[in-house]
Every structure is written in structure tokens, then in C-alpha cells.
Design an enzyme around this catalytic site. Structure first.
Site, PDB file in Angstrom:
ATOM      1  N   CYS A 187       5.078 -11.491   3.877  1.00 52.55           N
ATOM      2  CA  CYS A 187       3.856 -10.924   4.348  1.00 52.55           C
ATOM      3  C   CYS A 187       3.368  -9.608   4.101  1.00 52.55           C
ATOM      4  O   CYS A 187       2.384  -9.335   3.545  1.00 52.55           O
ATOM      5  CB  CYS A 187       3.583 -11.177   5.919  1.00 52.55           C
ATOM      6  SG  CYS A 187       3.685 -12.941   6.302  1.00 52.55           S
ATOM      7  N   GLU A 203       0.365 -14.365   9.336  1.00 48.45           N
ATOM      8  CA  GLU A 203      -0.582 -13.294   8.465  1.00 48.45           C
ATOM      9  C   GLU A 203      -0.994 -13.898   7.171  1.00 48.45           C
ATOM     10  O   GLU A 203      -2.196 -13.540   6.869  1.00 48.45           O
ATOM     11  CB  GLU A 203       0.365 -12.066   8.219  1.00 48.45           C
ATOM     12  CG  GLU A 203       0.928 -11.359   9.528  1.00 48.45           C
ATOM     13  CD  GLU A 203       2.266 -11.811   9.938  1.00 48.45           C
ATOM     14  OE1 GLU A 203       2.416 -13.151  10.121  1.00 48.45           O
ATOM     15  OE2 GLU A 203       3.366 -11.174   9.710  1.00 48.45           O
TER      16      GLU A 203
END
Length: 156
Positions: A103, A64
Site C-alpha cells: 500500500c 487503502e
């Protein structure tokens, strides 16, 4: 948060998940053998990323963040959607792949910068289990630049 079947996804969601699936094949994962692929939809552009491990484990970067950093390096900020998928080197993932805490924090800030609580599509390897959730659902009561009184329009 919503559990959906692959067939309930819209065409653009299926395409984005397909791009994430392609991206996981580029993972650099000599330590875990775990592959993660991410794909960001930004306007008509798809930016992908895969996990990159490092022997100094704290230096490892998730798929991500890999995709997000790549998008930012291209000046792309208006994220509309993210797809994630994972698998093991010699096994399929059973549960969905969801963003780690770091993330989630970076994605939360990205959502504030683009003023869009965008959807994350999280899938297991064979797409038999898929969960859709907004960034706000993944990081409730998140803390970002707006909480610091920062004028985020200068980041766009």
C-alpha cells in the site's frame, strides 16, 4: 510523523476519519475477522474502500488499495488526504492502523502522480491514538515513476 488527539484534528480530517469508520463495516474478512476502512479525499469527493480477503491470501486487497483503485476507476487522481481505521471482529485495535508495504508503494506512486505528498491519518478503533504522516515519511526514499523518467503528466 505526529501523534495527535482526535480533538486536534481539523473538521475535514474528522469527517474523513468518520467515512473510513463507515467503510470498515463493508470489509469482506472471513479469514482474519479484521476490519480496515480507508477514505481518500479527492477535491470535494470522498472515495472509500475496505479490505477484501481471499482464500488465496496473496489475492487479498487492503482497504487503502481498494479505495485507490476505486478512485482511479473514476478518473480521480488529485488526492489530498487519506484516513485509515481498523478493528477486530471481537476486539478494538490498540495501535494505529498503518499501510502495509504494498500500500505504501501504491500510495507513493499516487503522490507522485498528483504531485502532493499527502497526509495519511492513521487511527485505532476508538480514536484514542492517531498518527498523521505524509507518504514520504511512510516510505522514505521511495521509488516511483519519476525515478524511471516517466512523464507522469500523462497519468493525470
Amino acid at each position: 510523523m505526529e501523534l495527535v488527539s482526535y480533538f486536534e484534528l481539523g473538521d475535514s480530517e474528522k469527517l474523513l476519519l468518520g467515512e473510513a469508520l463507515k467503510a470498515l463495516e463493508t470489509a469482506y474478512n472471513p479469514y482474519s475477522g479484521f476490519y480496515v476502512g480507508a477514505a481518500l479525499q479527492i477535491g470535494g469527493v470522498v472515495v472509500t474502500g475496505s479490505n477484501v480477503e481471499n482464500s488465496a491470501y496473496g489475492s487479498t486487497i487492503c482497504a487503502e488499495r481498494s479505495a485507490l483503485v476505486s478512485a482511479y476507476a473514476k478518473g480521480l487522481r488529485k488526492i489530498s488526504m487519506l484516513a485509515l481505521i481498523s478493528k477486530g471482529e471481537d476486539f478494538d485495535s490498540v495501535g494505529v492502523c498503518s499501510p502495509c508495504g504494498s500500500c505504501r508503494q501504491m500510495l507513493f506512486e499516487a503522490s507522485q502522480v498528483c504531485n502532493n505528498d499527502f497526509v495519511v491519518i492513521m487511527s485505532n478503533s476508538d480514536k484514542s491514538e492517531i498518527v498523521k504522516a505524509s507518504i514520504g515519511e511512510l516510505l522514505p526514499l521511495g521509488f516511483g515513476p519519476e525515478d524511471l523518467g516517466v512523464d507522469i503528466t500523462k497519468f493525470k
